[in-house]
Design a protein around this motif. Sequence first.
Motif, PDB file in Angstrom:
ATOM      1  N   ILE A  35      38.341  -0.614  49.931  1.00  0.00           N
ATOM      2  CA  ILE A  35      39.116  -1.343  48.930  1.00  0.00           C
ATOM      3  C   ILE A  35      40.355  -1.953  49.576  1.00  0.00           C
ATOM      4  CG2 ILE A  35      40.564  -1.123  46.870  1.00  0.00           C
ATOM      5  CD1 ILE A  35      37.639  -1.059  46.195  1.00  0.00           C
ATOM      6  N   GLN A  36      40.555  -3.238  49.303  1.00  0.00           N
ATOM      7  CA  GLN A  36      41.725  -3.956  49.797  1.00  0.00           C
ATOM      8  C   GLN A  36      42.616  -4.275  48.603  1.00  0.00           C
ATOM      9  OE1 GLN A  36      41.047  -7.121  52.827  1.00  0.00           O
ATOM     10  NE2 GLN A  36      42.006  -8.458  51.341  1.00  0.00           N
ATOM     11  N   VAL A  37      43.895  -3.894  48.690  1.00  0.00           N
ATOM     12  CA  VAL A  37      44.830  -4.144  47.592  1.00  0.00           C
ATOM     13  C   VAL A  37      45.669  -5.371  47.919  1.00  0.00           C
ATOM     14  CG1 VAL A  37      46.648  -3.170  46.127  1.00  0.00           C
ATOM     15  CG2 VAL A  37      44.946  -1.656  47.167  1.00  0.00           C
ATOM     16  N   GLY A  38      45.595  -6.384  47.065  1.00  0.00           N
ATOM     17  CA  GLY A  38      46.318  -7.624  47.302  1.00  0.00           C
ATOM     18  C   GLY A  38      47.747  -7.574  46.789  1.00  0.00           C
ATOM     19  N   ARG A  39      48.507  -8.620  47.073  1.00  0.00           N
ATOM     20  CA  ARG A  39      49.926  -8.668  46.686  1.00  0.00           C
ATOM     21  C   ARG A  39      50.118  -8.669  45.172  1.00  0.00           C
ATOM     22  NH1 ARG A  39      51.509 -13.589  44.924  1.00  0.00           N
ATOM     23  NH2 ARG A  39      49.999 -15.268  45.209  1.00  0.00           N
ATOM     24  N   THR A  40      49.115  -9.130  44.416  1.00  0.00           N
ATOM     25  CA  THR A  40      49.216  -9.145  42.954  1.00  0.00           C
ATOM     26  C   THR A  40      48.641  -7.871  42.331  1.00  0.00           C
ATOM     27  OG1 THR A  40      47.093 -10.302  42.754  1.00  0.00           O
ATOM     28  CG2 THR A  40      49.077 -11.664  42.860  1.00  0.00           C
ATOM     29  N   GLY A  41      48.210  -6.930  43.188  1.00  0.00           N
ATOM     30  CA  GLY A  41      47.690  -5.658  42.687  1.00  0.00           C
ATOM     31  C   GLY A  41      46.200  -5.626  42.458  1.00  0.00           C
ATOM     32  N   ILE A  42      45.500  -6.731  42.724  1.00  0.00           N
ATOM     33  CA  ILE A  42      44.048  -6.762  42.524  1.00  0.00           C
ATOM     34  C   ILE A  42      43.346  -5.952  43.618  1.00  0.00           C
ATOM     35  CG2 ILE A  42      41.999  -8.237  42.534  1.00  0.00           C
ATOM     36  CD1 ILE A  42      43.668 -10.426  41.254  1.00  0.00           C
ATOM     37  N   LEU A  43      42.431  -5.092  43.198  1.00  0.00           N
ATOM     38  CA  LEU A  43      41.632  -4.294  44.132  1.00  0.00           C
ATOM     39  C   LEU A  43      40.344  -5.053  44.446  1.00  0.00           C
ATOM     40  CD1 LEU A  43      43.632  -2.147  42.937  1.00  0.00           C
ATOM     41  CD2 LEU A  43      41.773  -0.491  43.181  1.00  0.00           C
ATOM     42  N   THR A  44      40.170  -5.396  45.710  1.00  0.00           N
ATOM     43  CA  THR A  44      38.984  -6.147  46.125  1.00  0.00           C
ATOM     44  C   THR A  44      38.092  -5.282  46.996  1.00  0.00           C
ATOM     45  OG1 THR A  44      40.252  -8.216  46.115  1.00  0.00           O
ATOM     46  CG2 THR A  44      38.152  -8.219  47.315  1.00  0.00           C
ATOM     47  N   PRO A  45      36.837  -5.066  46.596  1.00  0.00           N
ATOM     48  CA  PRO A  45      35.912  -4.305  47.432  1.00  0.00           C
ATOM     49  C   PRO A  45      35.475  -5.144  48.637  1.00  0.00           C
ATOM     50  CG  PRO A  45      34.796  -5.096  45.460  1.00  0.00           C
ATOM     51  CD  PRO A  45      36.223  -5.487  45.318  1.00  0.00           C
ATOM     52  N   VAL A  85      37.776 -10.062  35.232  1.00  0.00           N
ATOM     53  CA  VAL A  85      36.840  -9.203  35.965  1.00  0.00           C
ATOM     54  C   VAL A  85      37.591  -8.354  36.988  1.00  0.00           C
ATOM     55  CG1 VAL A  85      34.884 -10.751  35.683  1.00  0.00           C
ATOM     56  CG2 VAL A  85      36.366 -11.017  37.675  1.00  0.00           C
ATOM     57  N   ALA A  86      38.813  -8.754  37.299  1.00  0.00           N
ATOM     58  CA  ALA A  86      39.597  -8.065  38.317  1.00  0.00           C
ATOM     59  C   ALA A  86      40.110  -6.711  37.845  1.00  0.00           C
ATOM     60  CB  ALA A  86      40.776  -8.933  38.744  1.00  0.00           C
ATOM     61  N   VAL A  87      40.080  -5.735  38.754  1.00  0.00           N
ATOM     62  CA  VAL A  87      40.673  -4.415  38.516  1.00  0.00           C
ATOM     63  C   VAL A  87      42.007  -4.397  39.254  1.00  0.00           C
ATOM     64  CG1 VAL A  87      40.441  -1.931  38.882  1.00  0.00           C
ATOM     65  CG2 VAL A  87      38.431  -3.307  38.301  1.00  0.00           C
ATOM     66  N   ARG A  88      43.069  -3.977  38.585  1.00  0.00           N
ATOM     67  CA  ARG A  88      44.411  -4.042  39.174  1.00  0.00           C
ATOM     68  C   ARG A  88      45.079  -2.679  39.278  1.00  0.00           C
ATOM     69  NH1 ARG A  88      46.465  -9.414  38.869  1.00  0.00           N
ATOM     70  NH2 ARG A  88      45.111 -10.805  37.671  1.00  0.00           N
ATOM     71  N   CYS A  89      46.010  -2.582  40.234  1.00  0.00           N
ATOM     72  CA  CYS A  89      46.837  -1.380  40.400  1.00  0.00           C
ATOM     73  C   CYS A  89      48.014  -1.487  39.443  1.00  0.00           C
ATOM     74  CB  CYS A  89      47.330  -1.300  41.842  1.00  0.00           C
ATOM     75  SG  CYS A  89      48.684  -0.131  42.100  1.00  0.00           S
ATOM     76  N   SER A  90      48.343  -0.398  38.766  1.00  0.00           N
ATOM     77  CA  SER A  90      49.444  -0.400  37.808  1.00  0.00           C
ATOM     78  C   SER A  90      50.780  -0.049  38.469  1.00  0.00           C
ATOM     79  CB  SER A  90      49.155   0.592  36.678  1.00  0.00           C
ATOM     80  OG  SER A  90      49.068   1.923  37.197  1.00  0.00           O
ATOM     81  N   GLY A  91      50.767   0.271  39.764  1.00  0.00           N
ATOM     82  CA  GLY A  91      51.978   0.719  40.449  1.00  0.00           C
ATOM     83  C   GLY A  91      53.046  -0.345  40.601  1.00  0.00           C
ATOM     84  N   GLY A  92      52.622  -1.603  40.787  1.00  0.00           N
ATOM     85  CA  GLY A  92      53.594  -2.676  40.962  1.00  0.00           C
ATOM     86  C   GLY A  92      54.289  -2.620  42.311  1.00  0.00           C
ATOM     87  N   LEU A  93      55.203  -3.558  42.534  1.00  0.00           N
ATOM     88  CA  LEU A  93      55.904  -3.647  43.824  1.00  0.00           C
ATOM     89  C   LEU A  93      56.764  -2.425  44.129  1.00  0.00           C
ATOM     90  CD1 LEU A  93      57.073  -7.378  43.801  1.00  0.00           C
ATOM     91  CD2 LEU A  93      55.277  -6.374  45.203  1.00  0.00           C
ATOM     92  N   SER A  94      57.248  -1.757  43.102  1.00  0.00           N
ATOM     93  CA  SER A  94      58.146  -0.619  43.324  1.00  0.00           C
ATOM     94  C   SER A  94      57.426   0.600  43.887  1.00  0.00           C
ATOM     95  CB  SER A  94      58.849  -0.235  42.018  1.00  0.00           C
ATOM     96  OG  SER A  94      57.893   0.119  41.033  1.00  0.00           O
ATOM     97  N   LEU A  95      56.115   0.736  43.611  1.00  0.00           N
ATOM     98  CA  LEU A  95      55.369   1.914  44.050  1.00  0.00           C
ATOM     99  C   LEU A  95      54.294   1.620  45.097  1.00  0.00           C
ATOM    100  CD1 LEU A  95      54.794   3.740  40.633  1.00  0.00           C
ATOM    101  CD2 LEU A  95      56.479   4.313  42.386  1.00  0.00           C
ATOM    102  N   CYS A  96      53.639   0.481  44.976  1.00  0.00           N
ATOM    103  CA  CYS A  96      52.477   0.194  45.824  1.00  0.00           C
ATOM    104  C   CYS A  96      52.870  -0.491  47.134  1.00  0.00           C
ATOM    105  CB  CYS A  96      51.484  -0.679  45.059  1.00  0.00           C
ATOM    106  SG  CYS A  96      49.921  -0.896  45.934  1.00  0.00           S
ATOM    107  N   GLU A  97      52.656   0.199  48.237  1.00  0.00           N
ATOM    108  CA  GLU A  97      53.048  -0.325  49.542  1.00  0.00           C
ATOM    109  C   GLU A  97      52.256  -1.567  49.932  1.00  0.00           C
ATOM    110  OE1 GLU A  97      52.764   2.878  52.328  1.00  0.00           O
ATOM    111  OE2 GLU A  97      54.656   3.791  51.670  1.00  0.00           O
ATOM    112  N   GLU A  98      50.977  -1.599  49.597  1.00  0.00           N
ATOM    113  CA  GLU A  98      50.160  -2.759  49.944  1.00  0.00           C
ATOM    114  C   GLU A  98      50.642  -4.009  49.196  1.00  0.00           C
ATOM    115  OE1 GLU A  98      47.797  -3.148  52.214  1.00  0.00           O
ATOM    116  OE2 GLU A  98      48.092  -1.088  52.865  1.00  0.00           O
ATOM    117  N   GLN A  99      51.070  -3.833  47.961  1.00  0.00           N
ATOM    118  CA  GLN A  99      51.606  -4.964  47.207  1.00  0.00           C
ATOM    119  C   GLN A  99      52.929  -5.425  47.797  1.00  0.00           C
ATOM    120  OE1 GLN A  99      51.239  -5.081  42.808  1.00  0.00           O
ATOM    121  NE2 GLN A  99      50.242  -3.094  42.987  1.00  0.00           N
TER     122      GLN A  99
END
Length: 238
Positions: A22-32, A115-129
């Motif tokens: 899984i690759q996490v993009g800057r907008t929080g989208i999880l891409t397989p 269709v996109a699945v996103r991370c709810s962490g946002g910039l404050s929590l998610c390092e990949e974002q």
Amino acid sequence: RWAIARKFPAEQARTIIKDITIQVGRTGILTPVAELEPVIVGGVKVSRVSLHNQDEIDRKDIRISDTIELQRAGDVIPQVISVDKKKRKKSAKKFFIPSKCPSCNSKTYKKKEEVAVRCSGGLSLCEEQQLGSLEYFVSRNAFNIEGLGGKNLKKFWKEGFIKYPFDIFYLDKYKNDIINKEGFGEKSYLNLINSINQKKTITLEKFIYSIGIPQIGQRTSNLLSKHFKNFKDWFNSI
């Protein structure tokens, strides 16, 4: 409009999916992403291919260890054409995008209309974002800061010198730390700081693009800058 462009059919190749990550993009989208047994397609070695989203995985019934048919769409972007189910192993299991972000462990979510699945962490929590947004901010079409791309940006981010875009303009606080780093020296540091200082003033178009507003790319940034003329009018309209 009378002309016809004739193209050779895209070259196809077969290979095996070793894993799906899984690759996490800057907008929080999880891409397989399918990790492949490296294969040459159209003269280029391909070892990874995006599977886009869960709907695409389900539609093509893609599983780890599957043998797949691969091509480069437009002779550029690798894509999975089909799966050879005759060669599927009995141990092959279906893949599902996780309910938690692999980067920050925050819960993931999906909007009804997307269709996109996103991370709810946002910039404050998610390092990949965080890192993704920083790379976008200094990219060529945004602030275009020389000496602060790729490896250097990751180094400074890991050291804690930069977390958010505005931190870039206070890098001089870490002068001694930067100079003493491998690959850096007084001259490299000064070149970097000068490059940053030169970009303290940029066009409104580039600024709007740099902050990564969803659905606002180069074209829309250009149109907005022409409409509002200056930062103050644009900012007051938000």
